[in-house]
Design an enzyme around this catalytic site. Structure first.
Site, PDB file in Angstrom:
ATOM      1  N   LYS A  99      17.288  43.210  61.780  1.00 37.44           N
ATOM      2  CA  LYS A  99      15.898  42.622  61.060  1.00 37.44           C
ATOM      3  C   LYS A  99      15.434  41.283  60.831  1.00 37.44           C
ATOM      4  O   LYS A  99      16.481  40.610  60.219  1.00 37.44           O
ATOM      5  CB  LYS A  99      15.967  43.405  59.810  1.00 37.44           C
ATOM      6  CG  LYS A  99      17.393  43.156  58.335  1.00 37.44           C
ATOM      7  CD  LYS A  99      17.869  44.516  57.571  1.00 37.44           C
ATOM      8  CE  LYS A  99      18.827  43.880  56.526  1.00 37.44           C
ATOM      9  NZ  LYS A  99      18.595  42.653  55.542  1.00 37.44           N
ATOM     10  N   CYS A 151      19.139  42.335  50.070  1.00 38.89           N
ATOM     11  CA  CYS A 151      18.615  43.238  51.425  1.00 38.89           C
ATOM     12  C   CYS A 151      18.700  44.438  50.671  1.00 38.89           C
ATOM     13  O   CYS A 151      18.306  45.666  51.082  1.00 38.89           O
ATOM     14  CB  CYS A 151      19.767  43.058  52.169  1.00 38.89           C
ATOM     15  SG  CYS A 151      18.831  40.660  53.035  1.00 38.89           S
ATOM     16  N   ASP A 160      23.881  44.965  56.501  1.00 45.31           N
ATOM     17  CA  ASP A 160      23.732  43.834  56.378  1.00 45.31           C
ATOM     18  C   ASP A 160      25.432  43.438  56.219  1.00 45.31           C
ATOM     19  O   ASP A 160      25.844  42.027  55.565  1.00 45.31           O
ATOM     20  CB  ASP A 160      23.058  42.523  56.177  1.00 45.31           C
ATOM     21  CG  ASP A 160      21.672  42.768  55.895  1.00 45.31           C
ATOM     22  OD1 ASP A 160      21.730  43.283  57.178  1.00 45.31           O
ATOM     23  OD2 ASP A 160      21.203  41.972  55.105  1.00 45.31           O
TER      24      ASP A 160
END
Ligand code: C5J
Length: 221
Positions: A131, A164, A26
């Site tokens: 995701k 994450c 990310d």
């Protein structure tokens, strides 16, 4: 087969490059640049921007070594059909996922803010996994993509360490992957949470995996 040993905690981390992937979690404008999801939640995004040079160095090293490279993006479909109310309805109403922001709709696939930052842009042959959750394995094709390529070991980097990155690492650990988190290539909006996550991951003999600084990986390679 060539084996690489990295001085890591809680013990040396050993891997074969042909069975290892770098997973960068990310590193998106939405988390790292002003005007995105991260800032909308009241965070100081400059804390995340600080690791960009280390992640870029790690990415270059992985490319030179021939590791599989996987980039993830936390993102939702434009109709938000993959965003449960439990996730969407948190936070102030004008700052929620799907609402318009300075970089387009917040955390929505295809919007400018959802892109990976230019300094770490994926190149041909690298996997990009969208995701909808915090974990990279939940509701994605990552598991299959790794298993068809014979991947057994994962090097992790990215943001944020305790959300994450840690979630993805725990998912990977439960699926049988040996995981190493590169300490200076991950960051949190809360430095104390990053530190706690590193300690949690490598505690109890490496209950989730290993951690090491980028310099140790470079030395091993
Ligand atoms: C968060 C992430 N923190 N990539 N996402 O919401 O860690």
């Amino acid at each position: 087969m060539m084996s690489i040993e990295v001085k890591a905690l809680p013990s040396p981390f050993v891997f074969e490059p042909q069975h290892t992937a770098l997973v960068i979690i990310d590193m998106q404008r939405d988390f790292i640049e002003p005007g995105g999801f991260g800032e909308s939640l009241g965070n100081d995004v400059s804390l995340l921007a600080e690791i960009v040079p280390s992640v870029a160095e790690l990415l270059a090293l992985a490319r030179r070594t021939g590791l599989l490279v996987v980039h993830t993006r936390e993102s939702h479909a434009p109709d938000l059909s993959d965003c449960p109310p439990a996730k969407r309805l948190r936070g102030a109403p004008q700052m929620r996922i799907g609402e318009p922001g300075p970089m387009g709709r917040i955390l929505v696939r295809g919007e400018p803010g959802n892109a990976i930052i230019d300094a770490l842009a994926p190149v041909e042959g690298e996997l990009v996994i969208d995701k909808p959750g915090k974990g990279a394995f939940y509701a994605t094709r990552l598991s299959e993509a790794l298993s068809v390529r014979g991947i057994t070991h994962l090097l992790f980097a990215g943001v944020t360490t305790e959300v994450c990155v840690q979630t993805s690492m725990r998912e990977a650990n439960d699926r049988g992957y040996e995981c190493l988190l590169i300490e200076d290539a991950t960051a949190s909006y809360f430095p104390a949470f990053k530190q706690a996550s590193l300690e949690m991951i490598r505690s109890q003999g490496g209950i989730v995996g290993w951690t090491a600084p980028l310099a140790a990986l470079k030395k091993g390679l």
